[in-house]
Design an enzyme around this catalytic site. Structure first.
Site, PDB file in Angstrom:
ATOM      1  N   THR A  42       0.925  -1.195  -0.048  1.00  0.00           N
ATOM      2  CA  THR A  42       0.145   0.026  -0.025  1.00  0.00           C
ATOM      3  C   THR A  42       0.721   1.556   0.079  1.00  0.00           C
ATOM      4  O   THR A  42       1.973   1.375   0.892  1.00  0.00           O
ATOM      5  CB  THR A  42      -1.101  -0.173   1.407  1.00  0.00           C
ATOM      6  OG1 THR A  42      -1.791  -1.300   1.225  1.00  0.00           O
ATOM      7  CG2 THR A  42      -1.985   1.245   1.179  1.00  0.00           C
ATOM      8  N   CYS A  46      -3.311  -1.427   9.355  1.00  0.00           N
ATOM      9  CA  CYS A  46      -3.705  -0.965   7.975  1.00  0.00           C
ATOM     10  C   CYS A  46      -4.654   0.386   8.033  1.00  0.00           C
ATOM     11  O   CYS A  46      -4.278   1.515   7.788  1.00  0.00           O
ATOM     12  CB  CYS A  46      -4.627  -1.904   7.244  1.00  0.00           C
ATOM     13  SG  CYS A  46      -3.367  -3.302   6.787  1.00  0.00           S
TER      14      CYS A  46
HETATM   15  C1  UGA Z   1      -8.362  -4.034   6.235  1.00  0.00           C
HETATM   16  C2  UGA Z   1      -9.189  -4.048   4.926  1.00  0.00           C
HETATM   17  O1  UGA Z   1     -10.499  -4.317   5.407  1.00  0.00           O
HETATM   18  C3  UGA Z   1      -8.742  -4.820   4.087  1.00  0.00           C
HETATM   19  O2  UGA Z   1      -9.374  -5.007   2.767  1.00  0.00           O
HETATM   20  C4  UGA Z   1      -7.276  -4.451   3.587  1.00  0.00           C
HETATM   21  O3  UGA Z   1      -6.627  -5.097   2.535  1.00  0.00           O
HETATM   22  C5  UGA Z   1      -6.237  -4.447   4.668  1.00  0.00           C
HETATM   23  O4  UGA Z   1      -7.013  -3.498   5.762  1.00  0.00           O
HETATM   24  C6  UGA Z   1      -4.972  -3.884   4.279  1.00  0.00           C
HETATM   25  O5  UGA Z   1      -4.892  -2.670   4.046  1.00  0.00           O
HETATM   26  O6  UGA Z   1      -4.067  -4.680   4.295  1.00  0.00           O
HETATM   27  P1  UGA Z   1      -7.838  -5.577   8.177  1.00  0.00           P
HETATM   28  O7  UGA Z   1      -6.581  -4.540   8.654  1.00  0.00           O
HETATM   29  O8  UGA Z   1      -7.347  -6.939   8.249  1.00  0.00           O
HETATM   30  O9  UGA Z   1      -8.169  -5.255   6.830  1.00  0.00           O
HETATM   31  O10 UGA Z   1      -9.085  -5.375   9.268  1.00  0.00           O
HETATM   32  P2  UGA Z   1     -10.656  -5.184   8.963  1.00  0.00           P
HETATM   33  O11 UGA Z   1     -11.418  -6.365   8.875  1.00  0.00           O
HETATM   34  O12 UGA Z   1     -10.651  -4.144   8.061  1.00  0.00           O
HETATM   35  O13 UGA Z   1     -10.769  -4.312  10.422  1.00  0.00           O
HETATM   36  C7  UGA Z   1     -10.257  -3.434  10.846  1.00  0.00           C
HETATM   37  C8  UGA Z   1     -10.733  -2.923  12.090  1.00  0.00           C
HETATM   38  O14 UGA Z   1     -11.954  -2.394  12.068  1.00  0.00           O
HETATM   39  C9  UGA Z   1     -10.713  -3.828  13.202  1.00  0.00           C
HETATM   40  O15 UGA Z   1     -10.271  -3.147  14.450  1.00  0.00           O
HETATM   41  C10 UGA Z   1     -12.433  -4.144  13.619  1.00  0.00           C
HETATM   42  O16 UGA Z   1     -12.274  -4.517  15.063  1.00  0.00           O
HETATM   43  C11 UGA Z   1     -12.761  -2.683  13.136  1.00  0.00           C
HETATM   44  N1  UGA Z   1     -14.193  -2.783  12.944  1.00  0.00           N
HETATM   45  C12 UGA Z   1     -14.616  -3.565  11.668  1.00  0.00           C
HETATM   46  C13 UGA Z   1     -15.197  -2.139  13.441  1.00  0.00           C
HETATM   47  O17 UGA Z   1     -14.679  -1.449  14.528  1.00  0.00           O
HETATM   48  N2  UGA Z   1     -16.457  -2.071  12.971  1.00  0.00           N
HETATM   49  C14 UGA Z   1     -16.911  -2.912  12.012  1.00  0.00           C
HETATM   50  O18 UGA Z   1     -17.793  -2.646  11.411  1.00  0.00           O
HETATM   51  C15 UGA Z   1     -15.908  -3.508  11.301  1.00  0.00           C
END
Ligand code: UGA
Length: 473
Positions: free
Chosen positions: A121, A275
């Site tokens: 990224t 991320c």
């Molecule tokens: C994120 C993106 O979703 C991926 O598409 C991307 O490829 C990745 O970053 C990256 O740039 O490498 P990730 O960091 O694995 O993926 O995690 P997410 O599933 O996006 O969750 C991120 C945070 O948001 C977590 O702390 C989760 O608890 C929080 N979250 C998620 C919420 O607080 N509420 C929600 O409704 C969803």
């Protein structure tokens, strides 16, 4: 095809194993000897479901190997760069040191006709700079951002939602060309990547060919959008907390509008990880460099709303413990920034645990996967592997990661027999409030009404009413 993957962290290790699983011959290269040793044994240096078995299968079949020597990339014709681009110390911008290092290493390994594929990224404009560095090697650069989520990394790599491939395009001066038309070498590079990703394309994964800048932007824009969606619902949670509304019901009703959708409308203690937080900051920093800071200034607000949510459980715990957490026993369920991961980078839950400790609370943290990483990041906290043991004697239980072990497998009656005071703060709105309340617990959600908040809303309404009646008189 013969493939090299430069950088075997989260992204690279999964990518290397996934490429081997779809029939390519892959060498993963990383500077970290210990990481290479572990991967070569078929053991991922981090927790990711399904990855160990993919690594083991690839190594056993002879199609996957790892090395510290970048010269091992020489036999490959397609070279993926998947190094980390963390936040720079003391700045919001991305640190591109590893990326520049990877390109330098590749310059000595690539040959005429090879394809170099950037997956990291990066700030928009980086691919163009890397392409210029590679000029003269005969290799073509393409930019193919990665959208994998931790915890679902194998599935997201083998079967992604979309494949985006940024290629060199004809200049504006090229006669009769439409803007964004790939150069002949861009066409060829796209065709090679179609071959690399043939199994996913065969099952219907869209393959989108763009210029470099669009491909780079798709990634940061996607993460910025997801972060904004989470902060939007968390902003609604703040309003819900002052009005007695329930943000969970609100999100459910909003999500039923197909244009909005339910996903990423989970209010709670906000987003963390390696991320979303650093990507929205790097995006803002890059936009400011480009003189377009105004266009994404709202992302500063998104960041602030997100960080502010970490105050809420601290305030609720303080209130539940009659004004001070000092000397009180608080059990924190979870340390990872999200379930199915052992990653504690910028973990909101761990940050809250450390704050409570800083306020003098006796904080015990438990997590099914992330305890070792948490201990390294915050050695001052107490860690207990066994969930029930961790619950013993707690005066407040705080859920910060929605592991199944807490959301489904934790029985409120049983938990109630372990703690000394039945107060639970659900930082992820992942428990069923009515079964916890029925079992005698004081339940507090994020942006959800409690007996106390309802009373506050009623007395505010009475005051408002008096003010209005006064004005009418
Ligand atoms: C994120 C993106 O979703 C991926 O598409 C991307 O490829 C990745 O970053 C990256 O740039 O490498 P990730 O960091 O694995 O993926 O995690 P997410 O599933 O996006 O969750 C991120 C945070 O948001 C977590 O702390 C989760 O608890 C929080 N979250 C998620 C919420 O607080 N509420 C929600 O409704 C969803």
């Amino acid at each position: 095809m013969r493939i090299s993957v430069i950088g075997c962290g989260y992204l690279g290790a999964v990518h290397a194993a996934a490429m081997a699983s779809i029939g390519h011959e892959v060498v993963g290269v990383d500077v970290d000897e210990e990481k290479v040793r572990r991967l070569s044994r078929g053991s991922a240096p981090f927790f990711e479901p399904e990855l160990d078995s993919l690594l083991t299968a690839g190594i056993a079949s002879g199609s996957l190997r790892f090395s510290v020597d970048p010269r091992e990339a020489r036999d490959a014709t397609v070279h993926f760069i998947s190094v980390g681009t963390p936040q720079q110390a003391g700045s919001d911008a991305a640190d591109l040191t590893h990326l520049d290092g990877a390109v330098s290493a590749l310059m000595a390994a690539v040959k005429d006709g090879d394809i170099v594929v950037g997956k990291s990224t990066v700030p928009v404009g980086t691919a163009e700079r890397m392409a210029q560095r590679l000029r003269g090697t005969g290799a073509t650069l393409v930019w193919n951002p990665e959208f994998l989520r931790e915890g679902w990394a194998v599935k997201d790599t083998v079967d992604p939602d979309r494949l985006v491939v940024g290629v060199p395009v004809l200049g504006d001066d090229a006669a009769a060309s439409l803007p964004g038309t790939p150069t002949p070498e861009g066409e060829r590079a796209a065709a090679v990547l179609r071959e690399v990703f043939a199994p996913a394309i065969a099952t219907g994964t869209p393959f989108l060919v763009t210029d470099y800048a669009t491909a780079e932007l798709v990634k940061v824009a996607a993460n910025a959008f997801l972060a904004t969606k989470i902060s939007f619902i968390n902003a609604m949670a703040e309003i819900a907390e002052s009005t007695g509304a329930d943000v969970v019901q609100l999100a459910d009703a909003l999500g039923r509008d197909a244009r909005i959708g339910h996903r990423f409308l989970g209010a709670g203690i906000g987003f963390g990880g390696g991320c979303l937080p650093k990507d929205i900051r790097a995006f803002t920093a890059r936009a400011e460099e480009l003189g377009r800071g105004d266009a994404v200034r709202f992302l500063r607000e998104v960041d602030e709303i997100n960080l502010r949510r970490r105050d809420r459980p601290v305030a609720l715990a303080t209130e539940a413990l009659s004004g001070s957490v000092h000397g009180r026993r608080i059990t924190v369920l979870g340390a990872a920034f999200k379930p199915h991961s052992d990653d504690v980078r910028d973990s909101p839950g761990l940050h809250i645990a450390a704050r409570l400790h800083g306020l003098g609370a006796h904080v015990t943290v438990t997590d099914p996967a992330a305890l070792e990483n948490a201990r390294r990041a915050h050695p001052e906290l107490s860690y207990v592997a066994d969930r029930d043991h961790a619950l013993r004697g707690a005066e407040v239980v705080l859920v910060v990661t929605e592991w199944d072990d807490y959301r489904h497998a934790l029985d409120p009656e049983r938990a109630g027999a372990l703690v000394s005071v039945k107060t639970v703060i659900d930082g992820r709105n992942c428990l069923d409030p009515s079964s916890w309340r029925t079992a005698g617990w004081d339940y507090y959600g994020m942006g959800r009404p409690s007996v106390r908040s309802r009373a506050a809303v009623r007395s505010r309404a009475a005051l408002d009413d008096r003010a209005v009646s006064g004005a009418l008189v």
